[in-house]
Design a protein around this motif. Structure first.
Motif, mmCIF file in Angstrom:
data_model
loop_
_atom_site.group_PDB
_atom_site.id
_atom_site.type_symbol
_atom_site.label_atom_id
_atom_site.label_comp_id
_atom_site.label_asym_id
_atom_site.label_seq_id
_atom_site.Cartn_x
_atom_site.Cartn_y
_atom_site.Cartn_z
ATOM 1 N N LEU A 1 0.829 -1.203 0.000
ATOM 2 C CA LEU A 1 0.000 0.000 0.000
ATOM 3 C C LEU A 1 0.864 1.255 0.000
ATOM 4 N N GLY A 2 1.907 1.271 0.831
ATOM 5 C CA GLY A 2 2.776 2.431 0.876
ATOM 6 C C GLY A 2 3.509 2.670 -0.428
ATOM 7 N N PHE A 3 3.958 1.596 -1.066
ATOM 8 C CA PHE A 3 4.703 1.742 -2.316
ATOM 9 C C PHE A 3 3.803 2.261 -3.426
ATOM 10 N N LEU A 4 2.605 1.701 -3.557
ATOM 11 C CA LEU A 4 1.695 2.186 -4.595
ATOM 12 C C LEU A 4 1.246 3.611 -4.309
ATOM 13 N N GLY A 5 0.986 3.909 -3.017
ATOM 14 C CA GLY A 5 0.468 5.224 -2.677
ATOM 15 C C GLY A 5 1.500 6.332 -2.715
ATOM 16 N N LEU A 6 2.757 6.006 -2.386
ATOM 17 C CA LEU A 6 3.782 7.037 -2.279
ATOM 18 C C LEU A 6 4.724 7.090 -3.472
ATOM 19 N N VAL A 7 4.735 6.037 -4.299
ATOM 20 C CA VAL A 7 5.636 5.997 -5.446
ATOM 21 C C VAL A 7 4.869 5.926 -6.763
ATOM 22 N N ALA A 8 4.069 4.873 -6.928
ATOM 23 C CA ALA A 8 3.401 4.651 -8.211
ATOM 24 C C ALA A 8 2.347 5.715 -8.506
ATOM 25 N N THR A 9 1.536 6.047 -7.510
ATOM 26 C CA THR A 9 0.471 7.037 -7.743
ATOM 27 C C THR A 9 1.024 8.423 -8.051
ATOM 28 N N PRO A 10 1.968 8.976 -7.266
ATOM 29 C CA PRO A 10 2.546 10.270 -7.658
ATOM 30 C C PRO A 10 3.239 10.242 -9.018
ATOM 31 N N PHE A 11 3.874 9.103 -9.351
ATOM 32 C CA PHE A 11 4.522 9.021 -10.651
ATOM 33 C C PHE A 11 3.488 9.045 -11.775
ATOM 34 N N GLY A 12 2.351 8.379 -11.577
ATOM 35 C CA GLY A 12 1.277 8.445 -12.567
ATOM 36 C C GLY A 12 0.743 9.853 -12.722
ATOM 37 N N LEU A 13 0.633 10.600 -11.606
ATOM 38 C CA LEU A 13 0.202 11.994 -11.674
ATOM 39 C C LEU A 13 1.221 12.835 -12.439
ATOM 40 N N LEU A 14 2.506 12.584 -12.194
ATOM 41 C CA LEU A 14 3.550 13.324 -12.912
ATOM 42 C C LEU A 14 3.465 13.080 -14.413
ATOM 43 N N LEU A 15 3.276 11.842 -14.813
ATOM 44 C CA LEU A 15 3.148 11.540 -16.239
ATOM 45 C C LEU A 15 1.930 12.222 -16.841
ATOM 46 N N ALA A 16 0.822 12.254 -16.090
ATOM 47 C CA ALA A 16 -0.383 12.912 -16.593
ATOM 48 C C ALA A 16 -0.147 14.403 -16.796
ATOM 49 N N VAL A 17 0.559 15.039 -15.862
ATOM 50 C CA VAL A 17 0.833 16.470 -15.989
ATOM 51 C C VAL A 17 1.722 16.744 -17.200
ATOM 52 N N ILE A 18 2.729 15.909 -17.400
ATOM 53 C CA ILE A 18 3.643 16.108 -18.537
ATOM 54 C C ILE A 18 2.904 15.947 -19.860
ATOM 55 N N ILE A 19 2.083 14.908 -19.956
ATOM 56 C CA ILE A 19 1.352 14.679 -21.201
ATOM 57 C C ILE A 19 0.311 15.772 -21.425
ATOM 58 N N ASP A 20 -0.300 16.260 -20.351
ATOM 59 C CA ASP A 20 -1.334 17.289 -20.486
ATOM 60 C C ASP A 20 -0.760 18.604 -21.012
ATOM 61 N N ARG A 21 0.526 18.813 -20.851
ATOM 62 C CA ARG A 21 1.139 20.048 -21.339
ATOM 63 C C ARG A 21 1.376 20.036 -22.842
ATOM 64 N N GLY A 22 1.051 18.914 -23.484
ATOM 65 C CA GLY A 22 1.107 18.885 -24.937
ATOM 66 C C GLY A 22 2.461 18.541 -25.507
ATOM 67 N N VAL A 23 3.130 17.558 -24.922
ATOM 68 C CA VAL A 23 4.409 17.133 -25.475
ATOM 69 C C VAL A 23 4.177 16.446 -26.817
#
Length: 309
Positions: free
Chosen positions: A95-117
């Protein structure tokens, strides 16, 4: 002329309608569309759940008579069952690994893609592709990559004489499995947050820029708070994915030697060689309580924060 005079004298009569009465056909349609899903939910979800709660207080092997033993299963679980506490620790680590590593990383990827790369469609498809795979398939892929016999990673590292036992070493395999599960979880989180980011009102960002906020301040103080509904969904999914993890560890080594999880212990006790349905149901109830504890706490905090805004 008479009809127009009537409309003038009674202007409200034309648009007035009484309460709509449901016909027998409407009742049948509503009963089918609402009744069947509720019935299936009761039979498939709540029926077995209540049955497990009741059986957790019994001693039953699935064949003989059911004997009521009270809370003895829970006492034995906490004191006389060595795999239990390691499984709890592994589930919390998951739970800690998915919540503190995988989930924030997925959010980071979403932000990068949303900026129109460039090639954003390609990145979306590539990163989302693991989501369509089951965790069992991900486990088999992990064996191909991390196996000691001609595994891809050991081959790349060129250590055939003394290969690293990524999946057999109890100090390493849990981390490798969490990485493999995160590979799948990250794409799911990315798509959810990407959909949320697309729905953010652009005028909010423009207003923040006019007020002098930089990109980081705009995201954390303006954009991220508007993603509260997505945060609720992602949080619940993260808890469920981490606590119900079973396929991937069972595909690797049947959930043993460092990969013990509560879901594996439930399976071993209910359908294992020595069937102990009552004892396995007690473990299932513990998993249910832990899951509901995290989910209810998270939902209450998120809904309370939304109400206070």
């Amino acid at each position: 002329m008479a009809s127009s005079d009537t409309a003038v004298r009674h202007p409200k009569r034309r648009g007035r309608r009484g309460p709509r009465r449901f016909t027998r056909r409407d009742v049948v349609v509503l009963g089918v569309l609402l009744g069947l899903p509720v019935l299936l939910d009761i039979v498939i979800i709540w029926g077995p759940t209540l049955a497990s709660i009741g059986l957790s207080f019994t001693d039953w092997d699935g064949i003989g008579d059911i004997h009521w033993i009270g809370a003895r299963n829970y006492e034995n679980l906490a004191t006389n069952y060595p795999p239990f506490w390691p499984a709890v620790r592994h589930n919390l680590m998951w739970l800690g690994f998915l919540g503190l590593v995988a989930t924030p990383f997925g959010l980071l990827l979403a932000v990068i893609i949303d900026r129109g790369v460039r090639f954003s469609r390609f990145y979306q498809s590539t990163l989302y592709m693991p989501v369509v795979l089951s965790l069992a398939v991900v486990g088999f892929m992990a064996q191909l990559l991390l196996g000691t016999d001609q595994g891809v990673v050991n081959t790349v590292l060129n250590n055939h004489d003394d290969p690293i036992d990524w999946l057999g070493n109890a100090d390493l395999n849990i981390w490798m499995m969490m990485l493999a599960a995160s590979w799948r979880h990250t794409g799911y989180v990315m798509i959810l947050y990407l959909a949320g980011l697309k729905s953010v009102d652009p005028t909010l960002k423009e207003a923040a820029a006019i007020d002098g906020a930089n990109a980081r301040q705009t995201f954390f103080r303006v954009v991220f708070p508007t993603l509260r509904p997505v945060n609720v969904i992602v949080g619940v999914i993260t808890v469920i994915e981490s606590l119900r993890a079973f396929d991937i560890v069972y595909a690797v080594n049947k959930g043993r030697n460092g990969l013990e999880l509560l879901s594996v212990l439930i399976t071993d006790n209910i359908i294992g060689e020595a069937s102990r349905i009552g004892f396995g149901s007690a473990i299932a109830v513990v998993l249910l309580v832990v899951s509901l504890g995290f989910i209810v706490t998270f939902l209450v905090q998120e809904l309370r924060g939304a109400r206070d805004r």
